[in-house]
Design an enzyme around this catalytic site. Structure first.
Site, PDB file in Angstrom:
ATOM      1  N   GLY A  47       0.845  -1.233  -0.062  1.00 23.42           N
ATOM      2  CA  GLY A  47       0.007   0.143  -0.111  1.00 23.42           C
ATOM      3  C   GLY A  47       1.002   1.325  -0.033  1.00 23.42           C
ATOM      4  O   GLY A  47       0.434   2.308  -0.376  1.00 23.42           O
ATOM      5  N   HIS A 103     -32.131  16.896  -8.956  1.00 17.81           N
ATOM      6  CA  HIS A 103     -32.531  18.005  -7.960  1.00 17.81           C
ATOM      7  C   HIS A 103     -33.052  17.272  -6.702  1.00 17.81           C
ATOM      8  O   HIS A 103     -33.857  16.293  -6.688  1.00 17.81           O
ATOM      9  CB  HIS A 103     -33.574  18.863  -8.318  1.00 17.81           C
TER      10      HIS A 103
END
Lengths: 128, 461
Positions: free
Chosen positions: B35, B437
């Site tokens: 990582g 929306h």
């Protein structure tokens, strides 16, 4: 409703003149149009500026808006209370909500400003 | 095909998986933990800390939402770090699991190139062994830059690697460098309760961003009472009993409990045998590669931070995929034209493509469109109204060249723009697409309309 002892600028600021000093703030009309003020970017002390230039900015929940200098001069004091509590401008725009004290460079610029009744007419026109 | 990869960060581990998918027999050599910086000291830990500080900010805002909290809200940094470690460990296990599933061999130790086909690995128990390979990818990454003026001691003068493991909240923190890392930590520690000052030698914070983004971030820092000093350098620091003293080039002296130095990154290109096999490096130590991620030595590729350029995890991963495909006989070339990036300050920043000033430097005539978050109902619902969307488009063609967002979820919102730029779309294409929306995404549609002065929710000018 707008105090008689103040002078008004078309960009909705007011000044109270005392000798060569002027206290500046935004008008009741301006604070109403902006709505709840959440932040003010105050001008810096000792800053020189020209008439009609931006000397600060106000953020409300609705908009961000420039504070336009009503005259040419220099900032000699700012209202630090506003950085903690900018809502004071909404509560008392002509009193505790003053923004800065300016040193006036050219006193003749005052002649172009409006008195309270002229400003009221001006606002009525703008609102149309 | 036997492939060896030096380094298991977001460049190396992604390259390993891609190459394994394409049929390579892959060995990955990692000195610290899979990582790399991203997962263990960078992206993931800082965002985990930022999430805790955002939670704190939300709790402090609870009354605005009609929720009364009784008692004190107290951040406990060691528990915040525990949570961070848990997140990191889960991800580490995830990568190890992926390696296992693809039959990738992980050798935990330090690897040094002996020849273009041999890497000597010093394992954690001190024993040595040699890995042979047909091809090699170097993905050794970078580390926090250190300069003699600021000697890291891990306690008072710290790097970002130390800052993610502090267990006590410093009363005061001086941050040297207002880049991405400095500004992210400033927001985190300020929310946790530290007094924070930042010193930046450049004229503005996050200086690689669009100028208006920097200005807005600077204002947001000011709102939080984080002190930012730009155009100033730190000349010297000294650890004394009452804190770390710093002397600035403007003559001022500051004192803080701790000093975090975030002045850039240094490349991990020393002591890994590059000189022995004659791999070319640039002046700052970054490995020189071509568009196919090839170094000057045949069969040796390099990817990620160690090649310089954009030091971003997702760029490293893309370079890793490019290199892996080329290792397996492909003819892939990296394309850096569209690289979205997020800065996890509060509020967040997301950007992709050209900044307005960059367009000017290239002599491109542009139009811009802006839209404020505070105009969006969703922003008010969330209680996060600061910030704006900005679109930079080419005047003659209306093509979108760059999008810059500062505000809530900016790092997620930027990807609509990334695809638009990648596909050469125009501002009209975004403006004419129905956006749901109430969402934050409506802001990009309105900004696109504002390019032509046609935004619905902006008062007539």
């Amino acid at each position: 409703m707008n105090p008689d002892d103040l002078k008004y600028h078309k960009e909705h600021t007011w000044i109270k003149v005392s000798g060569r000093k002027a206290t500046v703030g935004i008008t009741d009309y301006a604070q109403n149009a902006l709505g709840d003020i959440v932040y003010i970017d105050l001008p810096e002390v000792d800053m020189d500026f020209e008439i009609n230039s931006e000397i600060g900015e106000i953020e409300s929940t609705k908009a961000t808006s420039s504070i336009i200098a009503p005259l040419t001069g220099r900032v000699i004091e700012v209202n630090e209370d506003l950085s903690e509590s900018p809502e004071i401008i909404n509560e008392d725009p002509y009193g505790k909500g003053w923004i800065a004290i300016l040193e006036i460079d050219d006193i003749s610029e005052l002649d172009d400003m409006m008195d309270s009744s002229e400003y009221e007419k001006y606002v009525e026109e703008e609102a149309k | 095909m036997k492939l060896a990869i030096l380094g298991a960060g977001p460049g190396g581990y992604v390259a390993a998986i891609k190459a394994a998918q394409l049929g390579a027999q892959v060995t990955v050599i990692e000195e610290t933990e899979v990582g790399g910086t991203c997962l263990n000291w960078g992206c993931i830990p800082t965002k985990s800390l930022a999430a805790s500080s955002e939670m704190l900010a939300k709790l402090r805002q609870s009354e605005d939402f009609g929720i009364e909290l009784k008692g004190e809200i107290i951040p406990n940094l060691s528990k915040i770090i525990e949570r961070k470690n848990k997140i990191v460990n889960t991800q580490v296990k995830g990568i190890r699991g992926l390696f296992k599933s693809w039959g990738i061999t992980l050798k935990e130790g330090r690897g040094v190139l002996q020849s273009p086909s041999e890497i000597e690995v010093t394992l954690k128990d001190g024993s040595k062994e040699t890995t042979t390979a047909d091809k090699i990818i170097i993905a050794t990454g970078s580390r926090p830059s250190q300069i003699p003026a600021f000697p890291f001691d891990g306690d008072r003068i710290i790097s970002s690697n130390d800052a993610i493991n502090l267990t006590d909240i410093p009363k005061s923190l001086l941050i040297v460098g207002a880049g991405v890392i400095g500004c992210e930590f400033a927001c985190i520690f300020k929310e946790l309760g530290s007094e924070v000052s930042i010193i930046e030698m450049l004229p503005r914070a996050v200086a690689t961003e669009d100028i208006e983004i920097s200005e807005q971030l600077e204002r947001e820092l000011k709102k939080k009472k984080i002190k930012l000093y730009t155009n100033v350098k730190v000349e010297k620091v000294d650890v004394k009993d009452d804190g770390v003293h710093a002397w600035l080039t403007d003559g001022k002296e500051t004192v803080a409990e701790k000093t975090l130095v975030s002045i850039g990154r240094a490349f991990n290109s020393n002591g890994i045998g590059l000189e022995r096999i004659g791999i070319n490096k640039d002046i700052r130590g970054e490995i020189i590669v071509n568009e196919k991620m090839e170094t000057n030595v045949p069969g040796i590729y390099a990817i990620g931070d160690v090649i310089g350029g954009l030091l971003l995890a997702h760029v490293a991963s893309k370079e890793g995929i490019t290199a892996a495909k080329n290792v397996m006989g492909g003819d892939e070339r990296i394309d850096y034209s569209v690289v979205p990036a997020g800065i996890f300050t509060s509020p967040e920043i997301g950007s992709v493509g050209l900044r307005e000033h960059q367009a000017a430097e290239k002599g491109i005539k542009v139009r811009t469109g802006h839209f404020q978050f505070r105009t969006l109902a969703k922003a008010h619902i969330m209680g996060e109204i600061s910030g704006f969307f900005k679109i930079v488009s080419e005047e003659t063609t209306d093509r979108i060249l760059g999008v810059h967002i500062i505000g809530p979820h900016a790092s997620d919102l930027i990807h609509e723009a990334a695809i638009a730029i990648k596909k050469g779309l125009k501002t009209k294409d975004i403006a004419e697409t129905i956006h749901a929306h109430p969402t934050l995404s409506e802001g990009l549609m309105e900004a696109a309309d504002d390019v032509h002065g046609e935004a619905i929710h902006i008062i007539k000018r």
